[in-house]
Design an enzyme around this catalytic site. Sequence first.
Site, mmCIF file in Angstrom:
data_model
loop_
_atom_site.group_PDB
_atom_site.id
_atom_site.type_symbol
_atom_site.label_atom_id
_atom_site.label_comp_id
_atom_site.label_asym_id
_atom_site.label_seq_id
_atom_site.Cartn_x
_atom_site.Cartn_y
_atom_site.Cartn_z
ATOM 1 N N LYS A 67 -0.089 3.686 -2.643
ATOM 2 C CA LYS A 67 -1.115 4.720 -2.514
ATOM 3 C C LYS A 67 -0.525 6.112 -2.281
ATOM 4 O O LYS A 67 -1.226 7.111 -2.435
ATOM 5 C CB LYS A 67 -2.088 4.347 -1.399
ATOM 6 C CG LYS A 67 -2.860 3.051 -1.648
ATOM 7 C CD LYS A 67 -3.858 2.770 -0.544
ATOM 8 C CE LYS A 67 -4.675 1.520 -0.818
ATOM 9 N NZ LYS A 67 -3.993 0.287 -0.372
ATOM 10 N N SER A 81 0.799 -1.238 0.000
ATOM 11 C CA SER A 81 0.000 0.000 0.000
ATOM 12 C C SER A 81 0.827 1.281 0.000
ATOM 13 O O SER A 81 0.252 2.376 -0.041
ATOM 14 C CB SER A 81 -0.958 0.010 1.196
ATOM 15 O OG SER A 81 -2.055 -0.840 0.960
ATOM 16 N N SER A 130 -6.590 3.488 3.895
ATOM 17 C CA SER A 130 -5.841 2.638 2.965
ATOM 18 C C SER A 130 -6.775 1.796 2.101
ATOM 19 O O SER A 130 -6.506 0.626 1.815
ATOM 20 C CB SER A 130 -4.865 1.722 3.724
ATOM 21 O OG SER A 130 -3.894 1.193 2.850
#
Length: 398
Positions: free
Chosen positions: A69, A66, A131
């Site tokens: 992101k 993640s 997230s």
Amino acid sequence: MPVSFRGKCVLSILAAGSLMSSLAYAVPSMLPSPPDINAKGYVLMDFDSGKIIASGNENMELAPASLTKIMTAYVAGQEMNSGRLSFDDTVTVGRNAWSSNRKFADSSKMFIEPGDNISVENILHGVMVQSGNDASVAIAEHVAGSEDAFVTLMNGWAAKLGMKNTQFINAHGLDGRDISTSPMDMAILARAMIHDTPDVYKIYGEKSFTWNGITQSNRNRLLWDNSLNVDGMKTGYTSGAGYNLVTSATEGDMRLISVVMGTPNQKVRLEESRKLLTYGFRFFETDVLLEEDETAITSKVWKGKLDMINLGIDEDAALTLPRGQMKDLKVEYSVNEPLQAPIAEGDVLGVARWTLNGEVVMEHELEALTAVEQGGFFKRLLDSIKLFFSGLFGGMLA
């Protein structure tokens, strides 16, 4: 200040302490080795100078999870900078971003549904605080029409920023073939995120966000750490990546960025990040030695409407050194003389060079802070005569 126009003009500015401090006993400054870090790769970077304070396997290609992101949010921020996107725009959620999609099973989600109309600001909270993989697809489709098209923007920005070991394949970071980044690339991206998109970056400092009746806490638990002033950035985990964390914290005027990738669990990624940040703040300092557009030196101009010109640099000259060494810096300004009009604003006319114990630690090009037009015929003629005779008599004219 008039300067010789034959050869180089070199001015040295020496830091001098008071009489009391010069008589005081000098305690030697000891710099310990960086701490051992339990991660596949890590980086500790100073934000202002970009200096790498500590690193290990910094260019190893690893799965970002993640941390992807961060780039998703960065692209959105750059779209805002261009005027093509705003926090108040409405995102209509499509089926690809549905939280119930099988590809998002057992992964982090914002819990959005097809047909939901959500502001860009709230979607970014879903991406950055919760997230949400679903939220990442939603903002990608809103910005670029499809996730695939958005990924081309992500990789385009990665190339522009100099992220040499990075390849994104989606907007959320779930494992897949050819997805990769490195600790160094993530530090570069984090620095750009803070510098280029500060309004978006602020969202990383929020400790929780509620959507669809579900409150989720920020997974970056260092936001609650009383020993550090952490204001972002992002966690990441997949089975292929391990536990990743990019963190930024401040102490006084200093900001540091830490990256740990491939740690064995959540606790370790926090502990290792804390180690790096504590080491950096305790043993290093950063100073802006010369500010953007600040006059560094004033030099003689020949054949111009003006006789003098101010020279400076086009960005802050920030330097990071072990604590106690900043006082020993020396700076030299070398000007490419003789300077003759016309001179355009921004023309490179010399170099500023900082040295420590005889070694160059930083250089910046000196640029014209203003333009100087050519003078009239008689001014040019008179200066030409002066320049001619200065060549004969060793530069004695001014």
